[in-house]
Design a protein around this motif. Structure first.
Motif, short mmCIF file in Angstrom:
data_model
loop_
_atom_site.label_atom_id
_atom_site.label_comp_id
_atom_site.label_asym_id
_atom_site.label_seq_id
_atom_site.Cartn_x
_atom_site.Cartn_y
_atom_site.Cartn_z
N ALA A 161 0.86 -1.19 0.00
CA ALA A 161 0.00 0.00 0.00
C ALA A 161 0.89 1.24 0.00
CB ALA A 161 -0.92 0.00 1.22
N ALA A 162 1.02 1.89 -1.14
CA ALA A 162 1.77 3.14 -1.22
C ALA A 162 1.02 4.24 -0.47
CB ALA A 162 2.00 3.53 -2.67
N TYR A 163 1.67 5.38 -0.27
CA TYR A 163 1.09 6.48 0.51
C TYR A 163 -0.24 6.91 -0.08
CZ TYR A 163 0.60 11.10 2.64
OH TYR A 163 0.13 12.20 3.30
N GLN A 164 -1.31 6.81 0.74
CA GLN A 164 -2.67 7.20 0.37
C GLN A 164 -3.16 6.48 -0.89
OE1 GLN A 164 -2.61 11.53 0.15
NE2 GLN A 164 -3.02 11.71 2.34
N LEU A 201 9.08 -1.23 4.09
CA LEU A 201 8.59 -2.49 4.63
C LEU A 201 7.39 -2.30 5.55
CD1 LEU A 201 11.11 -3.67 3.33
CD2 LEU A 201 11.49 -4.99 5.40
N ASP A 202 7.26 -1.12 6.19
CA ASP A 202 6.10 -0.92 7.06
C ASP A 202 4.81 -0.74 6.26
OD1 ASP A 202 7.47 1.61 6.37
OD2 ASP A 202 5.86 2.55 7.49
N ARG A 203 4.91 -0.58 4.95
CA ARG A 203 3.72 -0.49 4.10
C ARG A 203 3.45 -1.82 3.37
NH1 ARG A 203 4.88 5.47 1.36
NH2 ARG A 203 4.36 6.70 3.21
N LEU A 204 4.25 -2.81 3.68
CA LEU A 204 4.12 -4.11 3.06
C LEU A 204 3.23 -4.98 3.95
CD1 LEU A 204 7.17 -6.00 1.54
CD2 LEU A 204 5.25 -7.19 2.56
N GLN A 205 2.10 -5.44 3.42
CA GLN A 205 1.11 -6.13 4.25
C GLN A 205 1.22 -7.65 4.19
OE1 GLN A 205 -2.85 -4.68 3.57
NE2 GLN A 205 -2.28 -2.53 3.84
#
Length: 316
Positions: A161-164, A201-205
Motif C-alpha cells: 500500500a503506497a502512501y494514500q 517495509l512498514d507499508r508491506l502487508q
C-alpha cells in the motif's frame, strides 16, 4: 532471521553440542523437514566435516568422535568490531532477536581467551549505541522471507500500500535491503512497473516467495540506488530550493539527501519533485540554516502555513 546458510551452521552447532541427534530431532529444532536435514548433512560433508550417519527408520547423526573445529581467534580490533556490531544489532530492536544475540555473545566468549573476553564484556557494559529504532514492528517480521528470497534469487509476491493508495499485489525481484532513519526499505525490480523501485517495509502487508528466478545485477548497492532514486522521486510539482550553507554542513544535517545538492552561487541547489508541499515545508522548517524557495509557489504558501502554526503555538 534464518536462511539456509544460517540453518546449516545451526545444524553444525547442534552436532557439536550433542552426542547424537535423530533426523526428527534436528528437523524440529531447525523448523525444516527430514529431507532438508539430509541435504544440510550433505552440505557439511562437502565442507569436509565428518558426520556419521546411522541408518534406520529414524536414523541418527553425530560428528566423528574427537572431531573439533579449530578455535576462533580474534584480534583486539576484531573483538571491537564484533562487539559493536552486536550492540548495533540489539538496538535495531528486531522481533525475536534478543535471544539470538545473547547466544552469539555466549558462543564468542566460549572461544575467547580471558583478556579478550574481558574486553568484550567491558564493551557491552560501557558502550551505548543509539540508532533510530524501526518505526513499525511488522518491518522486522518481513526480513526473514526477504533475506531468503535475496539469497535464493527468487521473486516475491507482495501486497503493498503506497502512501494514500489502495493495496496492490506486485511481483518483485528483491535485490537488497536498506535501513535508514528508523525505516527498512526493499530495493528491487517491480514487474508491475517494469523498473527498479524502492518499497517501505512498514507499508508491506503480505509477502510470499515466488518460484520465478532472477539474476541480481552485478555490484548492486541498495544505498546507492536509494540515493539515486531521490532524484527521480515521482511527484506532481517540481521543486527548486537553494540552501544557504556548505556541503559539509548539509551532509551533517540531512545525510544522504546532501548528495542531491548541486553547487549554486548562493549555496547549494536542490532539484526534486513532491506530491506534498505540506510535508516538505515541515521538513524545511527543521533545518538549522537558511534557504530560498525558487519554486513552486505552493511550497512557499505551505511554509507560511507552517510558520503561522508555529507562531500560534509560541504565543500560547
Amino acid at each position: 532471521m534464518s536462511g539456509p546458510t544460517i540453518r546449516v551452521l545451526s545444524l553444525l552447532e547442534l552436532l557439536q553440542s550433542h552426542e547424537r541427534l535423530s533426523g526428527s530431532e534436528i528437523a524440529a529444532r531447525l523448523g525444516v523437514d527430514k529431507r532438508t536435514v539430509r541435504r544440510y548433512i550433505r552440505v557439511l560433508e562437502d565442507l569436509g566435516i565428518p558426520v556419521t550417519t546411522e541408518q534406520g527408520r529414524d536414523g541418527g547423526y553425530m560428528l566423528v568422535a574427537g572431531f573439533k573445529l579449530p578455535p576462533m581467534m580474534f584480534t583486539n580490533d576484531e573483538t571491537l568490531a564484533l562487539s559493536l556490531g552486536l550492540l548495533a544489532a540489539k538496538n535495531l530492536q528486531l522481533p525475536d532477536t534478543d535471544t539470538a544475540i545473547s547466544s552469539i555473545q555466549a558462543k564468542l566468549e566460549r572461544v575467547m581467551p580471558a583478556k579478550l573476553k574481558s574486553r568484550t564484556r567491558a564493551i557491552a557494559d560501557n558502550i551505548k549505541v543509539i540508532i533510530p529504532a524501526a518505526e513499525a514492528e511488522t518491518s522486522g517480521q518481513h526480513l526473514a522471507p526477504l533475506l531468503e528470497a535475496i539469497e535464493r534469487q527468487c521473486s516475491v509476491i507482495i501486497q503493498y500500500a503506497a502512501y494514500q493508495q489502495p493495496v496492490v499485489a506486485r511481483q518483485v525481484d528483491p535485490y537488497g535491503l536498506l535501513f535508514r532513519l528508523g525505516r527498512w526499505y526493499l530495493c528491487g525490480y517491480c514487474h508491475l512497473r517494469r523498473e527498479l523501485r524502492t518499497f517501505r517495509l512498514d507499508r508491506l502487508q503480505h509477502i510470499e516467495l515466488h518460484p520465478h528466478p532472477f539474476q541480481r545485477p552485478a555490484g548492486f548497492d541498495s544505498a546507492e540506488h536509494f540515493n539515486r532514486s531521490l532524484f527521480e522521486m515521482p511527484g506532481n510539482l517540481e521543486v527548486q530550493i537553494v540552501f544557504h550553507t556548505d556541503k559539509q554542513t548539509a551532509a551533517r544535517v540531512i545525510g544522504l539527501t546532501a548528495s542531491m545538492l548541486q553547487p549554486h552561487a548562493d549555496g547549494l541547489l536542490l532539484n526534486s519533485r513532491t506530491d506534498s508541499c505540506l510535508h516538505l515545508a515541515q521538513w524545511l522548517s527543521q533545518l538549522p540554516f537558511d534557504f530560498s524557495i525558487l519554486e513552486p509557489l505552493e511550497l512557499k504558501q505551505a511554509l507560511k502555513q507552517q510558520a503561522g502554526r508555529l507562531m500560534a503555538i509560541a504565543q500560547q
